[in-house]
Write a protein that holds these residues in place. Sequence first.
Motif: not given
Length: 322
Positions: A78-106
């Motif tokens: 899902y890409l909402p109209e306002l992307p759910p971004l954490y601005l103080d994170m680095k891009v790679i940190e944010y995507l790792r955070f999202v992968a964890g929330i989505k329960e992607v296998p380590k």
Amino acid sequence: MIEIKNLTKQYGKITAVDNISFTANKNEILGFLGPNGAGKSTTMNMIVGYLPPTSGQILIDGKSMNENPKEVKKMIGYLPELPPLYLDMKVIEYLRFVAGIKEVPKSDFEHQIARSLSRLKITDMKGRLIKNLSKGYRQRVGFAQALIGDPQVLILDEPTVGLDPNQTAEVRNLINMLRKDHTIIFSSHILQEVNAVCDRIVIIDKGHIKAVDTKENLEDASRDEIVYILKVEGDASSVESILRNEIKGIKSIIDITYSDENTSEFKLSIENEEVRKSLISVLTQKDISIIEIRKVKMSLEDVFASYTRGSDFTTINNDNIS
């Protein structure tokens, strides 16, 4: 792939989405088109499970959101109209955070993140703070998070809003690329965006589905519509009142354009050619100066406008639109 059956959302006495049904086939890009406030975002939020429907069903690949919400949500990016971004994170940190929330296998974390970065062409941005990125790159990061988890379905709510023309073109190309691996619902109130990338179009207004078809079929269905451009001098509100209340056979006022304080242009859908004669006669009797009156062919913009503009006139009657 996606089945929406009799979906309704009510907020107290207000019905935001009213008993709508439509489908999106596998690897199809379905445009969800409507004016602001039509019910697009509410529908998107129900499809992805952010909002519970008041009634109706949402099926993804035959699985019910109501009965198996956790399983079905894993199938959706899902890409909402306002992307759910954490601005103080680095891009790679944010995507790792999202992968964890989505329960992607380590074991699959880094592969999925690298793939998303590559597809969005932001690999060289992975070490940057999100707050330091341009709006276009932030939008790409939003897309990247939607792709984490390899979802079968992508729901994109106004993905080009606020982007410049070059960035908009890049998003269009990206959506076309993603269709190879995903079924996509692309929501917008901008006709040109939907027209550029979508296989079929859903037109929604005031919570109701007005039409579901291809661009070509929507235009063909309106081929027999009689549309005139009327350019006049005089008070526009007075002319509009005359057109609405004193001339029979005007099916809809599709559009109104104001050239200057004393000149206005009306695009009219009329029942038959005899209405043109009545139109000229009545306006002449009212001392309204007619600068121009000419017949035009219905475009997709006209079709959309006829379905979504005003409630005092009957919209296009077409039994072939489902």
